[in-house]
Scaffold this motif. Structure first.
Motif, short mmCIF file in Angstrom:
data_model
loop_
_atom_site.label_atom_id
_atom_site.label_comp_id
_atom_site.label_asym_id
_atom_site.label_seq_id
_atom_site.Cartn_x
_atom_site.Cartn_y
_atom_site.Cartn_z
N PRO A 43 51.24 41.74 -6.64
CA PRO A 43 50.80 41.48 -5.27
C PRO A 43 50.13 42.71 -4.67
CG PRO A 43 53.15 41.86 -5.31
CD PRO A 43 52.71 41.84 -6.74
N GLU A 44 49.40 42.52 -3.59
CA GLU A 44 48.74 43.64 -2.90
C GLU A 44 49.77 44.66 -2.44
OE1 GLU A 44 46.72 46.21 -1.78
OE2 GLU A 44 45.21 44.65 -1.56
N LYS A 45 50.85 44.21 -1.84
CA LYS A 45 51.88 45.12 -1.33
C LYS A 45 52.99 45.27 -2.36
CE LYS A 45 50.87 44.10 3.52
NZ LYS A 45 51.41 43.62 4.82
N MET A 46 52.65 45.93 -3.46
CA MET A 46 53.58 46.14 -4.56
C MET A 46 54.57 47.25 -4.21
SD MET A 46 54.25 45.05 -7.64
CE MET A 46 55.08 45.57 -9.16
N ARG A 47 55.84 47.04 -4.50
CA ARG A 47 56.85 48.06 -4.28
C ARG A 47 57.11 48.78 -5.61
NH1 ARG A 47 61.97 45.75 -1.12
NH2 ARG A 47 62.44 47.99 -1.20
N PHE A 48 56.78 50.07 -5.64
CA PHE A 48 56.93 50.85 -6.86
C PHE A 48 58.30 51.52 -6.90
CE2 PHE A 48 52.24 50.77 -6.26
CZ PHE A 48 51.94 50.05 -7.39
N ALA A 323 55.04 29.24 -20.30
CA ALA A 323 54.39 27.97 -19.97
C ALA A 323 53.74 28.09 -18.61
CB ALA A 323 55.40 26.83 -19.97
N ILE A 324 52.53 27.59 -18.50
CA ILE A 324 51.85 27.43 -17.20
C ILE A 324 51.27 26.02 -17.24
CG2 ILE A 324 50.08 28.28 -15.62
CD1 ILE A 324 50.24 31.00 -16.95
N ASP A 325 52.08 25.05 -16.83
CA ASP A 325 51.65 23.66 -16.97
C ASP A 325 51.86 22.82 -15.72
OD1 ASP A 325 54.41 23.51 -17.07
OD2 ASP A 325 54.47 23.12 -19.23
N ALA A 326 52.16 23.49 -14.59
CA ALA A 326 52.32 22.75 -13.34
C ALA A 326 52.07 23.66 -12.15
CB ALA A 326 53.73 22.16 -13.25
N PRO A 327 51.46 23.16 -11.09
CA PRO A 327 51.26 23.98 -9.89
C PRO A 327 52.60 24.45 -9.31
CG PRO A 327 49.94 21.98 -9.79
CD PRO A 327 50.88 21.81 -10.94
N GLY A 328 52.62 25.65 -8.77
CA GLY A 328 53.81 26.17 -8.12
C GLY A 328 54.93 26.58 -9.05
N GLN A 329 54.63 26.65 -10.33
CA GLN A 329 55.65 26.97 -11.32
C GLN A 329 56.13 28.41 -11.16
OE1 GLN A 329 54.16 26.30 -15.28
NE2 GLN A 329 56.14 25.54 -15.99
N ALA A 330 57.45 28.61 -11.26
CA ALA A 330 58.01 29.96 -11.18
C ALA A 330 57.63 30.75 -12.43
CB ALA A 330 59.52 29.90 -11.05
N PRO A 331 57.49 32.08 -12.32
CA PRO A 331 57.17 32.88 -13.50
C PRO A 331 58.27 32.81 -14.55
CG PRO A 331 57.78 34.29 -11.66
CD PRO A 331 57.65 32.91 -11.12
N ALA A 332 57.91 33.05 -15.80
CA ALA A 332 58.88 33.02 -16.88
C ALA A 332 59.93 34.11 -16.70
CB ALA A 332 58.18 33.19 -18.22
N GLN A 333 59.51 35.25 -16.15
CA GLN A 333 60.40 36.36 -15.84
C GLN A 333 60.01 36.94 -14.49
OE1 GLN A 333 63.07 37.26 -17.57
NE2 GLN A 333 62.65 35.70 -19.12
N PRO A 334 60.97 37.41 -13.69
CA PRO A 334 60.64 37.93 -12.38
C PRO A 334 59.95 39.28 -12.39
CG PRO A 334 62.99 38.17 -12.82
CD PRO A 334 62.43 37.34 -13.93
N ARG A 335 60.11 40.04 -13.45
CA ARG A 335 59.50 41.37 -13.52
C ARG A 335 58.00 41.26 -13.77
NH1 ARG A 335 61.74 40.48 -18.52
NH2 ARG A 335 60.34 40.91 -20.28
N HIS A 336 57.24 42.17 -13.18
CA HIS A 336 55.79 42.18 -13.36
C HIS A 336 55.41 42.86 -14.68
CE1 HIS A 336 56.12 41.53 -8.99
NE2 HIS A 336 54.98 40.88 -9.12
N MET A 337 54.25 42.54 -15.17
CA MET A 337 53.74 43.16 -16.37
C MET A 337 53.67 44.67 -16.23
SD MET A 337 52.51 42.82 -19.48
CE MET A 337 51.60 41.36 -19.92
N SER A 338 53.33 45.15 -15.04
CA SER A 338 53.19 46.58 -14.83
C SER A 338 54.53 47.30 -14.95
CB SER A 338 52.60 46.87 -13.43
OG SER A 338 53.45 46.37 -12.42
N VAL A 339 55.63 46.58 -14.72
CA VAL A 339 56.97 47.16 -14.88
C VAL A 339 57.37 47.17 -16.34
CG1 VAL A 339 59.41 46.89 -14.29
CG2 VAL A 339 57.66 46.50 -12.55
N THR A 340 57.07 46.08 -17.04
CA THR A 340 57.44 45.97 -18.44
C THR A 340 56.61 46.88 -19.32
OG1 THR A 340 57.91 43.63 -17.97
CG2 THR A 340 57.90 44.31 -20.27
N GLY A 341 55.38 47.08 -18.95
CA GLY A 341 54.45 47.85 -19.77
C GLY A 341 53.35 46.96 -20.27
N GLY A 342 52.15 47.05 -19.65
CA GLY A 342 51.09 46.08 -19.90
C GLY A 342 50.41 46.24 -21.23
#
Length: 342
Positions: A43-48, A323-342
């Motif tokens: 998101p734009e207002k990312m909390r690091f 899976a990305i197969d429906a609108p409004g679907q929750a992410p597979a994991q709550p952590r962002h790619m930038s936290v995991t290591g892109g």
């Protein structure tokens, strides 16, 4: 940082998961911070993260050496944007001294904004390849996707890396209705510059400001379109990562496809990821993790670190379940790619 002694592998000590997959590739995140705000990433207002939670340079180095001793041959430094960390080059230099002494290569994934002023130093430190994220060459679209007006800096960084003698591979996330019509021109431009390019499907990691259902573009669809335009021949080229490569006859270049959703590649997974806080994720798409920072900081010594690495091998899943197969679907994991290591 003191120069480390040469590391010798012990075949009985290698990292092997419960599915008999040998781990030879470490993606090590040095920071969760980034100077871009790509709409599919954060998101734009990312909390690091606060600095106290982030591994020190010495801790990152110690972890890397422990993985090399257990059979890791390739280390990719990631983020966030790794080059925004001030002591990053010191770590690269230290790891560069292990090349040929247990380690085959140190590589880097970067958004390119800091590359112009660091390309020569990276080459001198032992880096020979870099992956640069570039989703568009259209300045207006670049600003929309990254929320920053920095395309010129990225293109300057790519040119500087080439001038420094680094092999450059571009990474492009395919986005439905955004850059999908531009992909052939971007591939042609990359090949004309002497760069390989890899297309990547958007991955459902972390909450973002847009619906990923609206972003997701199947690369199997993209490949079918490209094969109407060009001749794509499967290539035997491998870099240790999950990409499938094709030689494009008409452009003379190489095209990679990373398809975590439409064509699963987990069977041959040889990778683990360590976050900037020392959390070892044996699978990008899984919630399983082992706390290496605790092993480093709680006084257990090397034995605690090795035990933690062994636990990670025991819990590494067979495959992810993106899976990305429906609108409004929750992410597979709550952590962002930038936290995991892109």
């Amino acid at each position: 940082m003191a120069r480390a002694r040469a590391i010798r592998h012990n075949s009985a000590f290698m990292l092997v998961d419960s599915f008999q997959r040998r781990i030879t590739y470490l993606r090590l995140s040095v920071t969760d911070r980034c100077d871009l705000r790509c709409t599919y990433c954060m998101p734009e207002k990312m909390r690091f993260l606060p600095k106290a939670e982030v591994l020190t340079l010495e801790e990152l180095h110690r972890l890397a050496l422990a993985f090399i001793a257990r059979g890791v041959r390739r280390i990719r430094l990631t983020g966030g944007e790794p080059l925004v960390r001030r002591d990053m080059l010191d770590l690269v230099r230290a790891l560069g001294r292990q090349i040929g002494e247990g380690l085959d290569e140190v590589t880097l994934t970067t958004n390119g904004t800091q590359l112009a002023q660091n390309a020569e130093a990276l080459r001198e430190a032992g880096v020979r390849r870099v992956n640069v994220s570039l989703d568009t060459r259209d300045p207006v679209l670049f600003k929309q996707l990254t929320r920053r007006d920095m395309l010129d800096r990225v293109l300057e960084g790519i040119a500087a890396a080439k001038h420094a003698g680094l092999e450059v591979k571009l990474n492009t996330v395919g986005l439905k209705g955004r850059n999908e019509d531009e992909l052939p021109d971007l591939i042609e431009w990359a090949h004309g510059q002497g760069h390989a390019i890899t297309l990547i499907e958007a991955m459902p990691l972390g909450e973002v400001d847009e619906d990923r259902f609206d972003q997701f573009l199947s690369l199997e669809t993209v490949r079918a379109r490209l094969e109407k335009r060009w001749t794509l021949t499967p290539s035997g080229h491998r870099t240790g990562g999950p990409a499938r490569y094709f030689d494009v006859a008409e452009t003379g270049g190489r095209l990679g496809l990373i398809t975590p959703l439409t064509q699963n590649f987990c069977e041959g997974c040889n990778r683990v990821r360590v976050t900037t806080t020392g959390q070892l994720y044996p699978c990008l798409g899984g919630g399983e993790r082992v706390d290496l920072r605790a092993a480093l900081r709680d006084g257990g010594g090397d034995a605690a670190l090795q035990e933690a690495m062994d636990r990670a091998m025991a819990i590494k899943p067979q495959r992810h379940a993106f899976a990305i197969d429906a609108p409004g679907q929750a992410p597979a994991q709550p952590r962002h790619m930038s936290v995991t290591g892109g």
